[in-house]
Scaffold this motif. Structure first.
Motif: not given
Length: 189
Positions: A147, A113-114, A166, A116
């Motif tokens: 993240a 989840r890096l 992110k 956006r």
């Protein structure tokens, strides 16, 4: 999408396996030095290690090995909802990356989840969900979360590392070592 691998894909898989064997034989200091020397992003190593684990797990599952133990990070994921990246299509993360049209480094950024979530179009999320074998709504909820630091990240400190900020989809595409064809494909979604 079940298709037979080409000779080039089999060669690249075998080359990846050799590279992974070298990583496993190296000390953490050697790995740090090598990554710094070649200007590589540490996320690449994490993605490669994840892919090696997925292959090993698939081989083990086919041989009816005992089930793996639940780690603390897996338990935390279970408490916060289902991780769509844990629902793997055939071929593990490498198969998902191939099906989605990206590399393991880029897929690792999505997994952690890096990137956006607001930069991802509905078509992008739907296509990734299809490659993962999950629903687009579930995937969108997951990607919108905070993240996270990869569970297997190494650190030399008394303080646990925090997840990075992110990045935009465009930044992730540019900094993930994607081929021109992969960049065009991902940008078109």
């Amino acid at each position: 999408m079940n298709r037979e691998m080409t000779k080039d894909e089999r060669f690249l898989d075998a080359l990846d396996d050799l590279y992974i064997e070298g990583i496993l034989a190296a000390s953490p200091e050697e790995l740090d030095a090598e990554l710094l020397a070649i200007g590589e992003d540490p996320d690449t190593l994490v993605a490669i290690a994840d892919a090696a684990f997925e292959r090993a797990h698939a081989t083990c599952a086919a041989a009816t090995c005992p089930a793996p133990t639940v780690t603390a990070s897996a338990a935390a994921t279970a408490e916060s909802g289902i991780d769509p990246f844990a629902v793997r299509a055939d071929g593990g993360l490498r198969g998902v990356a191939r099906s989605f049209g990206c590399n393991l480094n880029f897929l690792g950024r999505l997994k952690d989840r890096l990137v956006r979530a607001e930069d991802l179009s509905a078509a992008f999320v739907a296509r990734l969900a299809e490659a993962l074998g999950t629903g687009p709504d579930e995937l969108a909820r997951f990607l919108a979360g905070p993240a996270r630091v990869p569970a297997n990240a190494r650190f030399k400190s008394d303080v646990k590392p925090e997840a990075r900020e992110k990045q935009s989809l465009a930044e992730a595409i540019e900094s993930s070592g994607l081929s021109d064809e992969q960049r065009r494909h991902l940008a078109s979604l």
